[in-house]
Design a protein around this motif. Structure first.
Motif, PDB file in Angstrom:
ATOM      1  N   GLU A  30       0.822  -1.211   0.000  1.00 42.97           N
ATOM      2  CA  GLU A  30       0.000   0.000   0.000  1.00 42.97           C
ATOM      3  C   GLU A  30       0.856   1.260   0.000  1.00 42.97           C
ATOM      4  O   GLU A  30       0.599   2.203  -0.748  1.00 42.97           O
ATOM      5  N   HIS A  31       1.892   1.292   0.829  1.00 42.08           N
ATOM      6  CA  HIS A  31       2.705   2.495   0.944  1.00 42.08           C
ATOM      7  C   HIS A  31       3.544   2.737  -0.309  1.00 42.08           C
ATOM      8  O   HIS A  31       3.766   3.896  -0.686  1.00 42.08           O
ATOM      9  N   ALA A  32       3.987   1.669  -0.967  1.00 41.16           N
ATOM     10  CA  ALA A  32       4.721   1.842  -2.224  1.00 41.16           C
ATOM     11  C   ALA A  32       3.813   2.481  -3.271  1.00 41.16           C
ATOM     12  O   ALA A  32       4.227   3.392  -3.991  1.00 41.16           O
ATOM     13  N   GLN A  33       2.565   2.024  -3.334  1.00 37.76           N
ATOM     14  CA  GLN A  33       1.628   2.606  -4.299  1.00 37.76           C
ATOM     15  C   GLN A  33       1.272   4.040  -3.921  1.00 37.76           C
ATOM     16  O   GLN A  33       1.177   4.905  -4.783  1.00 37.76           O
ATOM     17  N   HIS A  64      19.180   4.028 -14.517  1.00 43.59           N
ATOM     18  CA  HIS A  64      19.212   2.741 -13.805  1.00 43.59           C
ATOM     19  C   HIS A  64      19.200   1.546 -14.749  1.00 43.59           C
ATOM     20  O   HIS A  64      19.357   0.411 -14.308  1.00 43.59           O
ATOM     21  N   ARG A  65      18.985   1.799 -16.031  1.00 49.27           N
ATOM     22  CA  ARG A  65      19.072   0.775 -17.077  1.00 49.27           C
ATOM     23  C   ARG A  65      18.096  -0.381 -16.911  1.00 49.27           C
ATOM     24  O   ARG A  65      18.413  -1.523 -17.220  1.00 49.27           O
ATOM     25  N   ASP A  66      16.932  -0.080 -16.432  1.00 47.21           N
ATOM     26  CA  ASP A  66      15.874  -1.087 -16.400  1.00 47.21           C
ATOM     27  C   ASP A  66      14.922  -0.729 -17.533  1.00 47.21           C
ATOM     28  O   ASP A  66      14.179   0.252 -17.442  1.00 47.21           O
ATOM     29  N   ALA A  67      14.939  -1.518 -18.598  1.00 49.11           N
ATOM     30  CA  ALA A  67      14.200  -1.173 -19.816  1.00 49.11           C
ATOM     31  C   ALA A  67      12.702  -1.034 -19.567  1.00 49.11           C
ATOM     32  O   ALA A  67      12.059  -0.138 -20.125  1.00 49.11           O
ATOM     33  N   LEU A 171      11.557  12.025  -5.675  1.00 51.00           N
ATOM     34  CA  LEU A 171      11.438  11.321  -6.951  1.00 51.00           C
ATOM     35  C   LEU A 171      12.635  10.412  -7.193  1.00 51.00           C
ATOM     36  O   LEU A 171      12.486   9.239  -7.549  1.00 51.00           O
ATOM     37  N   VAL A 172      13.824  10.950  -7.014  1.00 49.98           N
ATOM     38  CA  VAL A 172      15.045  10.181  -7.259  1.00 49.98           C
ATOM     39  C   VAL A 172      15.120   8.992  -6.304  1.00 49.98           C
ATOM     40  O   VAL A 172      15.406   7.863  -6.720  1.00 49.98           O
ATOM     41  N   ALA A 173      14.830   9.225  -5.031  1.00 47.84           N
ATOM     42  CA  ALA A 173      14.873   8.136  -4.040  1.00 47.84           C
ATOM     43  C   ALA A 173      13.801   7.089  -4.328  1.00 47.84           C
ATOM     44  O   ALA A 173      14.064   5.881  -4.262  1.00 47.84           O
ATOM     45  N   PHE A 177      14.342   3.039  -5.255  1.00 45.68           N
ATOM     46  CA  PHE A 177      13.614   1.990  -4.531  1.00 45.68           C
ATOM     47  C   PHE A 177      12.793   1.142  -5.498  1.00 45.68           C
ATOM     48  O   PHE A 177      12.852  -0.088  -5.486  1.00 45.68           O
ATOM     49  N   GLN A 178      12.016   1.799  -6.357  1.00 45.83           N
ATOM     50  CA  GLN A 178      11.110   1.081  -7.253  1.00 45.83           C
ATOM     51  C   GLN A 178      11.879   0.166  -8.208  1.00 45.83           C
ATOM     52  O   GLN A 178      11.487  -0.985  -8.416  1.00 45.83           O
ATOM     53  N   VAL A 179      12.959   0.653  -8.790  1.00 50.36           N
ATOM     54  CA  VAL A 179      13.748  -0.159  -9.716  1.00 50.36           C
ATOM     55  C   VAL A 179      14.280  -1.407  -9.012  1.00 50.36           C
ATOM     56  O   VAL A 179      14.234  -2.506  -9.565  1.00 50.36           O
TER      57      VAL A 179
END
Length: 194
Positions: A30-33, A64-67, A171-173, A177-179
């Motif tokens: 929930e918190h990630a979303q 971060h190179r995640d396509a 945003l950067v942080a 985290f998300q990647v």
């Protein structure tokens, strides 16, 4: 509308084993979303318009190179400002490196690595605010220990107020985290499939 952007980016299907595994940590899910929603679908844009948020996100995700993640944010930017996407892609290429870098005093001097000191190649294509934002984002991604008051002053000189600087840093942080979460979940998903 995507209900869970991490599930979407990791390729997690509803009802799958990995979906059930994520359900074991409902607060984390929930918190990630909510973090995504606060940064990318805010009730009010405030000091940082959506186009700037998505441009920074496309740039940082590209670094971060995640396509998949990079494509997601590039698509968002293309919906808002298709002409800006080409400039962002050029800056991703110019800023691509491995890192982390930094020059440190003793006792960390042995960890010093000069590496790339990124500067936007075509500032006229991004404008003053995004040029400063990209340079600051690159610093946070690849030289976090060198973040300083001087770096914040460069943002202020480019028109970033305190709330905008906090939003940019969040945003950067969040993207870092998300990647990493998405990459880990994809790996688990592949193992479950095997």
């Amino acid at each position: 509308m995507i209900n869970d952007v991490i599930d979407h980016l990791a390729g997690i299907r509803p009802g799958s084993r990995l979906d059930k595994l994520r359900d074991l940590r409902p607060a984390a899910r929930e918190h990630a979303q909510r973090g995504f929603d606060a940064l990318f679908t805010p009730d009010e844009e405030g000091e940082v318009p959506l186009v700037e948020r998505d441009a920074v996100a496309a740039f940082v995700a590209g670094l971060h190179r995640d396509a998949v993640v990079a494509g997601f944010y590039a698509d968002r930017l293309a919906d808002l400002a298709p002409g800006l996407l080409k400039a962002v892609e050029a800056e991703i290429e110019a800023g691509a490196t491995a890192g982390p870098y930094g020059v440190y005093p003793a006792p960390l001097a042995a960890e010093s690595d000069e590496g790339l000191r990124y500067q936007v190649r075509e500032p006229g294509n991004l404008g003053v605010r995004l040029t400063a934002a990209f340079e600051h984002a690159h610093l946070l991604v690849f030289r976090p220990r060198e973040a300083s008051g001087q770096a914040l002053e460069a943002l202020a000189a480019a028109g970033w107020g305190p709330t905008g600087v906090v939003t940019l840093s969040q945003l950067v942080a969040f993207l870092a985290f998300q990647v990493r979460v998405v990459g880990g979940l994809r790996l688990l998903n592949a193992e479950v499939a095997a």
